[in-house]
Design an enzyme around this catalytic site. Structure first.
Site, PDB file in Angstrom:
ATOM      1  N   ARG A  61       0.823  -1.212   0.000  1.00  0.00           N
ATOM      2  CA  ARG A  61       0.000   0.000   0.000  1.00  0.00           C
ATOM      3  C   ARG A  61       0.852   1.255   0.000  1.00  0.00           C
ATOM      4  NH1 ARG A  61      -3.037  -3.906   2.862  1.00  0.00           N
ATOM      5  NH2 ARG A  61      -1.264  -3.815   4.255  1.00  0.00           N
ATOM      6  N   GLU A 121       5.240  -7.963  12.861  1.00  0.00           N
ATOM      7  CA  GLU A 121       4.264  -8.272  13.921  1.00  0.00           C
ATOM      8  C   GLU A 121       3.848  -9.739  13.768  1.00  0.00           C
ATOM      9  OE1 GLU A 121       0.781  -5.876  13.611  1.00  0.00           O
ATOM     10  OE2 GLU A 121      -0.028  -6.527  15.522  1.00  0.00           O
TER      11      GLU A 121
HETATM   12  P1  AMP Z   1       5.818  -3.500  11.231  1.00  0.00           P
HETATM   13  O1  AMP Z   1       7.106  -3.861  10.552  1.00  0.00           O
HETATM   14  O2  AMP Z   1       5.470  -4.433  12.338  1.00  0.00           O
HETATM   15  O3  AMP Z   1       5.800  -2.043  11.650  1.00  0.00           O
HETATM   16  O4  AMP Z   1       4.679  -3.718  10.161  1.00  0.00           O
HETATM   17  C1  AMP Z   1       4.347  -2.742   9.254  1.00  0.00           C
HETATM   18  C2  AMP Z   1       3.950  -3.333   7.930  1.00  0.00           C
HETATM   19  O5  AMP Z   1       3.126  -4.497   8.076  1.00  0.00           O
HETATM   20  C3  AMP Z   1       3.154  -2.341   7.125  1.00  0.00           C
HETATM   21  O6  AMP Z   1       3.640  -2.388   5.794  1.00  0.00           O
HETATM   22  C4  AMP Z   1       1.721  -2.808   7.225  1.00  0.00           C
HETATM   23  O7  AMP Z   1       1.129  -2.836   5.949  1.00  0.00           O
HETATM   24  C5  AMP Z   1       1.770  -4.214   7.785  1.00  0.00           C
HETATM   25  N1  AMP Z   1       1.043  -4.392   9.061  1.00  0.00           N
HETATM   26  C6  AMP Z   1       1.576  -4.853  10.221  1.00  0.00           C
HETATM   27  N2  AMP Z   1       0.653  -4.958  11.173  1.00  0.00           N
HETATM   28  C7  AMP Z   1      -0.493  -4.537  10.625  1.00  0.00           C
HETATM   29  C8  AMP Z   1      -1.845  -4.404  11.121  1.00  0.00           C
HETATM   30  N3  AMP Z   1      -2.169  -4.727  12.376  1.00  0.00           N
HETATM   31  N4  AMP Z   1      -2.768  -3.919  10.278  1.00  0.00           N
HETATM   32  C9  AMP Z   1      -2.437  -3.591   9.009  1.00  0.00           C
HETATM   33  N5  AMP Z   1      -1.222  -3.694   8.486  1.00  0.00           N
HETATM   34  C10 AMP Z   1      -0.252  -4.173   9.271  1.00  0.00           C
END
Ligand code: AMP
Length: 196
Positions: A83, A120
Site C-alpha cells: 500500500r 508483527e
Molecule cells: P511493522 O514492521 O510491524 O511495523 O509492520 C508494518 C507493515 O506491516 C506495514 O507495511 C503494514 O502494511 C503491515 N502491518 C503490520 N501490522 C499490521 C496491522 N495490524 N494492520 C495492518 N497492516 C499491518
C-alpha cells in the site's frame, strides 16, 4: 483515541500547531473510512485495512496532502510494498518527484540491497535496486500505510541509507502505538496521521 503525532528532528508539537484543526480533520476522515479486521492474517492480529480510505476520493486526497506536507523539500519519495506504493506515488506527484518502490524480497532483478527484519506476524525481507538508479545524495521521504512494530520502516530506512540516500523523514497513515514501533526509529523523524 486518534490524532496526528510527530517526533524527531522534523516533528512539531501538534498542540502548538496552527494547522491542528485541519489535522484533526485528517484523523477524522481516516477513522471514518478504515476497516478493522479481527484475527487477520493470524489469530490475535487486529488488521487495520486502509483499502476503503484509498478507494475514497476525499480519503485519498486528504491523506496524500497530509503525507506530502511532512517533508516537501525532497528529491524522491519511497513507498513500501504494497500500500506504500499507492501512497508513495500519489505523494510523489504532489511533490513533483519520482517514486521508488521498496519491494518485498525476490521481486527485483539483481543486484539489490536487501534487509531482513521481524514483522508483527512472521519475518520478511525488503529490497531496493543496487544498480540502474543513483540514490547517493538524494533527499528521500519514506511512506508506508501502517507503523506496527517498526521493523518494516526501520529496514527501509537502512536500505535507503545503504544506497547513499538521506532520509529526510518518514510518514505513515496509521500507527499502532501499543506496539512501540517508534523505538526502532529513534534516528529518523516519523509522522503518523492517525494513532490508535
Ligand atoms: P511493522 O514492521 O510491524 O511495523 O509492520 C508494518 C507493515 O506491516 C506495514 O507495511 C503494514 O502494511 C503491515 N502491518 C503490520 N501490522 C499490521 C496491522 N495490524 N494492520 C495492518 N497492516 C499491518
Amino acid at each position: 483515541m486518534g490524532s496526528r503525532v510527530e517526533h524527531g528532528p522534523l516533528g512539531a508539537d501538534p498542540m502548538s500547531d496552527p494547522d491542528r484543526g485541519e489535522r484533526s480533520d485528517v484523523a477524522a476522515v481516516i477513522e471514518s473510512l478504515m476497516r478493522e479486521v479481527p484475527d487477520f492474517p493470524e489469530p490475535g492480529i487486529q488488521f487495520k485495512d486502509l483499502t476503503p480510505v484509498l478507494a475514497d476520493a476525499r480519503g485519498l486526497a486528504v491523506v496524500t496532502d497530509a503525507l506530502a506536507a511532512v517533508a516537501e523539500d525532497v528529491d524522491l519519495v519511497a513507498g513500501i510494498d504494497a500500500r506504500g506504493f499507492l501512497l508513495g506515488a500519489a505523494v510523489a506527484t504532489r511533490l513533483g518527484t519520482g517514486v521508488l518502490a521498496v519491494r518485498k524480497g525476490g521481486k527485483l532483478p539483481p543486484p539489490v540491497h536487501a534487509e531482513s527484519y521481524a514483522l508483527e506476524y512472521g519475518t520478511a525481507t525488503l529490497e531496493i535496486p543496487a544498480d540502474g538508479m543513483e540514490l547517493a545524495g538524494l533527499r528521500v521521504l519514506l511512506i508506508d500505510d501502517v507503523l506496527a512494530t517498526g521493523g518494516t520502516l526501520a529496514a527501509a530506512v537502512k536500505l535507503l541509507r545503504m544506497g547513499g540516500a538521506t532520509v529526510m523523514g518518514s510518514a505513515v497513515v496509521l500507527e499502532l502505538a501499543a506496539l512501540e514501533g517508534r523505538a526502532k526509529l529513534s534516528d529518523v523523524a516519523v509522522t503518523s496521521l492517525y494513532v490508535v
